[in-house]
Design an enzyme around this catalytic site. Structure first.
Site, PDB file in Angstrom:
ATOM      1  N   ALA A 166     -32.794 -38.569  39.608  1.00  0.00           N
ATOM      2  CA  ALA A 166     -31.795 -38.256  38.582  1.00  0.00           C
ATOM      3  C   ALA A 166     -31.845 -39.243  37.430  1.00  0.00           C
ATOM      4  O   ALA A 166     -31.354 -38.958  36.328  1.00  0.00           O
ATOM      5  CB  ALA A 166     -30.398 -38.272  39.210  1.00  0.00           C
ATOM      6  N   LYS A 167     -32.436 -40.409  37.653  1.00  0.00           N
ATOM      7  CA  LYS A 167     -32.453 -41.456  36.631  1.00  0.00           C
ATOM      8  C   LYS A 167     -33.333 -41.101  35.439  1.00  0.00           C
ATOM      9  O   LYS A 167     -33.206 -41.736  34.379  1.00  0.00           O
ATOM     10  CB  LYS A 167     -32.901 -42.780  37.251  1.00  0.00           C
ATOM     11  CG  LYS A 167     -31.968 -43.299  38.341  1.00  0.00           C
ATOM     12  CD  LYS A 167     -30.559 -43.551  37.832  1.00  0.00           C
ATOM     13  CE  LYS A 167     -29.700 -44.236  38.896  1.00  0.00           C
ATOM     14  NZ  LYS A 167     -28.340 -44.540  38.420  1.00  0.00           N
ATOM     15  N   ASP A 168     -34.210 -40.109  35.574  1.00  0.00           N
ATOM     16  CA  ASP A 168     -34.974 -39.651  34.407  1.00  0.00           C
ATOM     17  C   ASP A 168     -34.041 -39.239  33.281  1.00  0.00           C
ATOM     18  O   ASP A 168     -34.324 -39.458  32.099  1.00  0.00           O
ATOM     19  CB  ASP A 168     -35.823 -38.422  34.778  1.00  0.00           C
ATOM     20  CG  ASP A 168     -37.073 -38.782  35.553  1.00  0.00           C
ATOM     21  OD1 ASP A 168     -37.259 -39.968  35.889  1.00  0.00           O
ATOM     22  OD2 ASP A 168     -37.871 -37.867  35.831  1.00  0.00           O
TER      23      ASP A 168
END
Length: 344
Positions: A46-48
């Protein structure tokens, strides 16, 4: 000649991750359960979303210029995403990483071209050796550097408000009744919750916290209790400080999960649903189990759980029988990995 159907680069693949129904691992639970599988992002987490959003906002504001250095504090996933974006946009990348991060994560960061500083995990946030303070020091020493500071950067929330929240609302046709998500920096759960509650204030948002973290008690009392802090193994979940990137008002309640239960549930998720997800994803699904036991859901509940990253980041930890044994974790026969059979 027909037009070529291709993406310009991997950044075009960020977001619009699938919603996958959970069937077997939830078969004894009341309700309808769906996983938002963030491992389908190109950086496998999700950090993208926040890496691309925060960097592009910094570019728009003139804070980041070609050739600058990006510095960040990370348990691994954000660092990988920032390193990936930096490669494509031409920035140098320096990462201060917790020693709790798996070797797999650290090797991936180096492979993506990042300079990595591994800092002791079990020290106070204001200790000069902590990854927070190391990142701050590097930022002060390196000219033309930008410190992303995901824990105190509210753009972290905005990234999920603009992407993850609308995606879930659309994918569930507005039928979602409960959102379950882990809370570390708090950006994922806060931004997603803020959007969903604007659409329907009745949606319940439940945060997953770790034993050894201060978040649950702070949510309930608004008091920071350092006595809550002690070492734990789950990466990217819980905190020993209060991040500005957590909107506690958008979260209805927290539930805590153990290191051992989360590890076993991550393994169970792979064996039952074919979803090879990370340690924190195991924690999220373990939270589902505990919430079901507490009677939070009914047969009409439409529950979305966010699975934040991919299992490949934990081969030397959760998916290593040796590591599990070293931690004293008792893996059940139902979820134990198949032994390798060597043919002589």
């Amino acid at each position: 000649m027909k037009d070529i159907k291709a993406y310009s680069n991997v950044l075009d693949l960020i977001g619009n991750t699938p919603l996958i129904q959970l069937n077997r691992i939830t078969s004894q639970m009341k309700g309808n359960f769906y996983a938002k599988v963030e491992a389908f992002n190109p950086g496998h987490s999700a950090k993208d979303r926040i890496a691309l959003y925060i960097i592009e906002e910094a570019e728009k504001q003139g804070i980041l210029k070609p050739g600058d250095t990006i510095i960040e504090t990370t348990s691994g996933n954000t660092g990988f995403s920032i390193a990936m974006v930096s490669v494509l946009k031409g920035y140098k990348c320096i990462l201060a990483v917790s020693s709790k991060s798996s070797k797999d994560k650290i090797n991936m960061l180096r492979t993506m071209g990042a300079q990595v500083h591994v800092c002791p995990a079990h020290v106070a946030a204001d200790d000069p050796r902590s990854y927070y303070e190391v990142a701050k020091r590097l930022h002060s020493e390196i000219a033309n550097s930008v410190y992303i500071n995901q824990y105190f950067n509210t753009l972290n929330i905005d990234a999920h408000y603009k992407t993850t929240g609308p995606e879930i609302w659309d994918q569930t046709a507005g039928k979602i009744t409960h959102l379950v998500a882990c809370s570390g920096t708090g950006g994922t759960i806060s931004g997603t919750a803020r959007f969903l509650k604007e659409q329907n204030p009745e949606i319940k948002v439940i945060g997953i916290d770790a034993y050894g973290s201060v978040l649950k008690k702070y949510h309930e009392t608004r008091e920071f209790d350092k006595n809550e802090i002690y070492p734990y193994r789950i990466e990217g979940l819980g905190k020993n400080l209060i991040p500005d990137a957590t909107d506690f008002n958008s979260i209805d309640t927290f539930i805590k999960v153990t290191d051992e239960d989360s590890a076993n549930t991550a393994r169970e998720l792979a064996k039952t649903e074919g979803i090879f997800a990370g340690y924190t994803s195991g924690a999220a699904v373990q939270g589902l189990k505990q919430l079901d036991e507490e009677g939070v859901f009914d047969k009409d509940s439409v529950v979305v759980v966010i699975l934040p990253d991919h299992g490949s980041r934990y081969m030397s930890k959760v998916y290593s029988d040796e590591w599990m044994e070293q931690q004293g974790f008792t893996d059940t026969a139902a979820v134990a990995a198949e032994k390798v059979h060597y043919v002589k």
